[in-house]
Design a protein around this motif. Sequence first.
Motif: not given
Length: 571
Positions: A3-29
């Motif tokens: 659970x933690x492993x998957x959660x950490x990777x998804x959170x880091x994907x969210x942060x990396x997408x945020x840095x990339x300037x991705x759509x807010x709703x995609x980042x938030x999902x």
Amino acid sequence: MENLKVAWILEEISDLLKLKGANYFKVQSYYDVSKRIKNLDMNIKKIADNDRLEEIEGIGESLAATIDEILKTGTCSKYEELKAEIPIGLLKILDLPGIGPKKVKLFYEELEITDLEELKKAAKRQELRKLSGIGAKTEIKVLESIKKAKKRNDKVDLGLATALAEELLDICAKLKSVIKVEIVGSLRRKEELISDLDLLVVTDDFNQVSEVMKEIPIVTKVLAETEEKLKLASKSSIPIEIFFVSEDEFYSTLIATTGNQEHYKSLIELAAKKGYRLDNTGVYELSSDEAQEINSEEEIYQLLDLPYIIPELRTGDREIKAARERNLPVKLKLDDIMGDLHVHTNWSDGGNTIREMALAAKDRGYQFLSICDHSKSLGVAGGLTIDNLKRQIEEIDVLNEELTDFRVLKGAEVDILHDGDLDYPQEILNELDMVVASVHSGFRQSREQMTSRILRALEHESVNVLGHPTGRLLGKRAPYAVDIEKVIEKAVETDTILEINASPNRLDLNSKHLWMAKQAGAKIVINTDAHNIQQLNNMRFGVYNARKGWIEPREIINTYSLGQLLDLLCC
């Protein structure tokens, strides 16, 4: 651990997408699903094996495939592509208070800064202030934030440490060679921030335990390995230490490694006065050096003519004296809690409906739940307009007609404005069952201004609870300047209830202030401030915090029955 492993990777994907300037709703999902998986009661792998990932809110076909890939390979192509494109060290910069994705991107593109150390050097060389929109003040704040971040990186909050420890306990429970296992150290004492995660293990095959632990996904390095101890570095930034002991030594070592040092030292001194020698190998008669048979921690305290002292009270200041006088507080249990009086829904910034939150609370055996969404001034958190609050009240009334043996209370978390006034007029406050008043802005007011502001709010006839009274975020934001003694005094005078905010990021009031509140005779409530149904589980951290403050069940108003609570609130 999955659970933690998957959660950490998804959170880091969210942060990396945020840095990339991705759509807010995609980042938030990605972020929302990460949080849900982190708080799941079930193992995510079992859910995936049963092809039920898409039953989790927010997970569609694509995200389910990503999670499945992480579970099978330990990573996923999307994550690896983003890491190749964006330096992972930028995520640490994004964690700094006041630094958003645009500034991180600016630092990276203009100065080629890729991590905290490079940012620190650039700030010291006064290079940041040369960038568009960055002044000298911002540069100084960046340096201060880096300093604080480095201190925090050595510790994690109680929620994350507990989740990690429970995963490790679960792994140990599946090993036939493990005979006994227990969490020790600061985590067993439920300290607010945890700097290392320690386990005490009795096993007939320490090699098996060591090999399994070295292979778990969050371990990054073996720091030390002997027959007595295994020390591992982890992705969580705190080390994992596993102490191997014989079964005969387990309980004496349990007391020694739980600590704290002052408490243990007092026990050793008391043992000597009683004619015993206490050390981590056992308890021995001084006259004969004969080992005493010990089968529990309780038996060691009994030998010393003491009642059992729970780990939360082992601080080495007043608990031994109180134990000798048979004056320890009655232990508050999670089962004593009858409801939660401060939660949010999707009417403001929560993730679930009122009905979903109510049914989840009822499933936990609660009798009541108070919906306290944000008030109108907190627009960033979806604060409710007066018209929306009226519509929410109507929805709660309809829901209460359906529910049996359960009551949803109509409440609000109302902002205390800068002058101490409340964010809603009296007419709408009169329609509520209860009001939690909180500070969400103006944190830099002087001690005199902030104290006066809160005291004025406590004098308001509609305020029942003072929410997160010092406003701190552990490791991220210091408490605002306030005279807490005057606040407690006013709370007692006005019969206002003081909140223990059970979020592991807050734990506000702290144990020292709770002791002061107890001495003053203040009423206390433990609230989760939950923004989704998973966060209702944070109630246990509030219970731990109450115990550390010597608060007893009778002093906590959400141990009251529904009838007693309604009498108190005059509903």
